[in-house]
Design an enzyme around this catalytic site. Sequence first.
Site, PDB file in Angstrom:
ATOM      1  N   GLY A  15       0.797  -0.581   0.081  1.00 50.85           N
ATOM      2  CA  GLY A  15      -0.294  -0.068   0.078  1.00 50.85           C
ATOM      3  C   GLY A  15       1.294   0.733  -0.268  1.00 50.85           C
ATOM      4  O   GLY A  15       2.098   1.445   0.657  1.00 50.85           O
ATOM      5  N   ARG A  76       1.393  -4.976  -5.386  1.00 50.01           N
ATOM      6  CA  ARG A  76       1.327  -6.025  -4.518  1.00 50.01           C
ATOM      7  C   ARG A  76       1.490  -7.414  -5.003  1.00 50.01           C
ATOM      8  O   ARG A  76       0.811  -7.168  -6.359  1.00 50.01           O
ATOM      9  CB  ARG A  76      -0.326  -6.520  -3.967  1.00 50.01           C
ATOM     10  CG  ARG A  76      -0.698  -5.482  -3.058  1.00 50.01           C
ATOM     11  CD  ARG A  76      -1.851  -6.032  -1.750  1.00 50.01           C
ATOM     12  NE  ARG A  76      -1.664  -4.052  -1.436  1.00 50.01           N
ATOM     13  CZ  ARG A  76      -1.534  -4.458  -0.464  1.00 50.01           C
ATOM     14  NH1 ARG A  76      -1.113  -4.357   0.166  1.00 50.01           N
ATOM     15  NH2 ARG A  76      -1.858  -2.844   0.093  1.00 50.01           N
ATOM     16  N   ASP A 107       5.766  -5.070   5.846  1.00 46.34           N
ATOM     17  CA  ASP A 107       6.365  -6.018   6.473  1.00 46.34           C
ATOM     18  C   ASP A 107       6.316  -7.758   5.495  1.00 46.34           C
ATOM     19  O   ASP A 107       8.088  -7.694   4.666  1.00 46.34           O
ATOM     20  CB  ASP A 107       6.047  -6.913   7.973  1.00 46.34           C
ATOM     21  CG  ASP A 107       4.761  -6.969   7.872  1.00 46.34           C
ATOM     22  OD1 ASP A 107       3.968  -7.422   8.888  1.00 46.34           O
ATOM     23  OD2 ASP A 107       4.094  -7.090   6.849  1.00 46.34           O
ATOM     24  N   THR A 129       4.183   2.505   5.803  1.00 43.96           N
ATOM     25  CA  THR A 129       2.840   1.914   5.610  1.00 43.96           C
ATOM     26  C   THR A 129       1.870   2.765   6.402  1.00 43.96           C
ATOM     27  O   THR A 129       2.735   2.429   7.599  1.00 43.96           O
ATOM     28  CB  THR A 129       2.655   0.483   6.024  1.00 43.96           C
ATOM     29  OG1 THR A 129       1.291   0.138   6.167  1.00 43.96           O
ATOM     30  CG2 THR A 129       3.233  -0.134   7.113  1.00 43.96           C
ATOM     31  N   ASP A 131      -0.100   1.578   8.392  1.00 43.13           N
ATOM     32  CA  ASP A 131      -0.871   0.580   9.733  1.00 43.13           C
ATOM     33  C   ASP A 131       0.106   0.881  10.765  1.00 43.13           C
ATOM     34  O   ASP A 131      -0.278   0.175  11.891  1.00 43.13           O
ATOM     35  CB  ASP A 131      -0.819  -0.725   9.008  1.00 43.13           C
ATOM     36  CG  ASP A 131      -1.449  -0.455   8.181  1.00 43.13           C
ATOM     37  OD1 ASP A 131      -1.283  -1.854   7.137  1.00 43.13           O
ATOM     38  OD2 ASP A 131      -2.066  -0.116   7.323  1.00 43.13           O
ATOM     39  N   ASP A 133       2.438  -1.030  11.603  1.00 44.63           N
ATOM     40  CA  ASP A 133       2.240  -2.287  12.095  1.00 44.63           C
ATOM     41  C   ASP A 133       3.409  -3.134  12.350  1.00 44.63           C
ATOM     42  O   ASP A 133       3.726  -4.482  12.327  1.00 44.63           O
ATOM     43  CB  ASP A 133       1.425  -3.565  11.398  1.00 44.63           C
ATOM     44  CG  ASP A 133       1.391  -3.209  10.149  1.00 44.63           C
ATOM     45  OD1 ASP A 133       0.533  -3.710   9.682  1.00 44.63           O
ATOM     46  OD2 ASP A 133       2.235  -2.636   9.339  1.00 44.63           O
ATOM     47  N   ARG A 175      -5.155  -3.053   8.407  1.00 44.44           N
ATOM     48  CA  ARG A 175      -5.377  -3.893   8.029  1.00 44.44           C
ATOM     49  C   ARG A 175      -6.002  -4.786   9.577  1.00 44.44           C
ATOM     50  O   ARG A 175      -6.743  -4.639  10.143  1.00 44.44           O
ATOM     51  CB  ARG A 175      -4.054  -4.554   7.230  1.00 44.44           C
ATOM     52  CG  ARG A 175      -4.173  -6.169   7.147  1.00 44.44           C
ATOM     53  CD  ARG A 175      -2.574  -6.329   6.633  1.00 44.44           C
ATOM     54  NE  ARG A 175      -2.039  -5.860   5.235  1.00 44.44           N
ATOM     55  CZ  ARG A 175      -2.373  -5.678   4.108  1.00 44.44           C
ATOM     56  NH1 ARG A 175      -3.047  -7.174   3.944  1.00 44.44           N
ATOM     57  NH2 ARG A 175      -2.547  -4.873   2.890  1.00 44.44           N
TER      58      ARG A 175
HETATM   59  O1  F6P Z   1      -0.935  -1.460   3.862  1.00 48.33           O
HETATM   60  C1  F6P Z   1      -1.585  -0.360   3.970  1.00 48.33           C
HETATM   61  C2  F6P Z   1      -3.784  -1.073   3.991  1.00 48.33           C
HETATM   62  O2  F6P Z   1      -4.012   0.732   3.009  1.00 48.33           O
HETATM   63  C3  F6P Z   1      -4.387  -1.465   5.213  1.00 48.33           C
HETATM   64  O3  F6P Z   1      -4.769  -0.282   5.654  1.00 48.33           O
HETATM   65  C4  F6P Z   1      -5.525  -1.540   4.185  1.00 48.33           C
HETATM   66  O4  F6P Z   1      -6.000  -2.994   4.961  1.00 48.33           O
HETATM   67  C5  F6P Z   1      -4.777  -2.340   2.823  1.00 48.33           C
HETATM   68  O5  F6P Z   1      -3.866  -1.913   2.705  1.00 48.33           O
HETATM   69  C6  F6P Z   1      -5.391  -1.561   1.567  1.00 48.33           C
HETATM   70  O6  F6P Z   1      -4.785  -2.838   0.576  1.00 48.33           O
HETATM   71  P1  F6P Z   1      -5.214  -2.320  -1.242  1.00 48.33           P
HETATM   72  O7  F6P Z   1      -5.129  -0.859  -1.160  1.00 48.33           O
HETATM   73  O8  F6P Z   1      -4.568  -3.536  -1.727  1.00 48.33           O
HETATM   74  O9  F6P Z   1      -6.563  -1.716  -0.696  1.00 48.33           O
END
Ligand code: F6P
Length: 326
Positions: A15, A76, A107, A129, A131, A133, A175
């Site tokens: 992300g 991703r 991570d 990120t 998050d 986390d 997340r």
């Molecule tokens: O990891 C960052 C994040 O924004 C999370 O908080 C969220 O759950 C996820 O990415 C959403 O992923 P995507 O942008 O692939 O929908």
Amino acid sequence: MMTEIRKIGVLTSGGDAPGMNAAIRAVVRAGVRKGIEVVGVKRGYNGLMAGNVIPMTLETVSDIVSRGGTILHSARSAEYNSPEGVQRAHDKCVELGIDGIVVIGGDGSYRGALDLSRTGIKCIGIPGTIDNDIGSTDYSIGFDTASNTAVDCLDKLMDTIKSHDRVMVAEVMGRNAGYLALNVGIGSGATAVLIPEVKYDLKRDILDRLDQAQAVGKHHALIVMAEGVGKAVDLVEQLKPRVSPDLHVASVVLGHIQRGGTPSVQDRVTASQMGYHAIELLTRGIYNRVIGVRSGEIVDYDIELALQMKKSIDVRLYEMATDVSL
Ligand code: F6P
């Protein structure tokens, strides 16, 4: 004998997070000034496997410190998460003469960097990120900006909640972690904050608190719910039959808005420090490390060890959030 780093790539993965561009800028400018050729890898590990790279110069990264998102785009990559994908990335690095890769991401991106490092490509990870986390750092790029963005949204939501005596459940990102929700819950003055790390009781933690709010004259409430707990719309359906029929209960999902916007000063400064530190490590022949913040200091750890590190939510902060909310 230390093998000199002559050419590196920098990529963003997972992300996107506000501040990633500031990290890219620092990697490029510090690297170029140390005589290192820097290329930007487009679209994360997918771009690395495909050799989708662009030359990066002092000028390429002008005026990006204040820009959200990532000029290198992110992705991703399921295909990279395989021995064949890692080998393709390695072979492309060799073909392009790339000695090292700076990976900016979460991570999952660190695991990709570990795999690549095992093929002999020198890697450095930078935590990016919203998050926050990642176990090997107190702070990840994007967390402060996302917190401010979400709180700005909820301040606006609070206007209408108060004007109409409503209860709103706001679902925030993170997340499987509650760092963002806890920060935002405190910052927005939420009546209740729900995070994955602390199991909540519908009656004790929500229904009773709504009654307590009414008892002190607060006829509205904001509940901040981390996405890792569940969907706000589902909680609303649980609440409706258990509250007064004339109490309006609804949900809002802040979603990907939390990932956008111009990075805060904290994210710009921290990201710049981390990008700069990445080049310092590589030029000193130190690699296969990830960078972090510990008690305000920029640190670095072996990638493999870093991936085993855990961190936990500050329960005292969580308790404080509850104690000061009414
Ligand atoms: O990891 C960052 C994040 O924004 C999370 O908080 C969220 O759950 C996820 O990415 C959403 O992923 P995507 O942008 O692939 O929908």
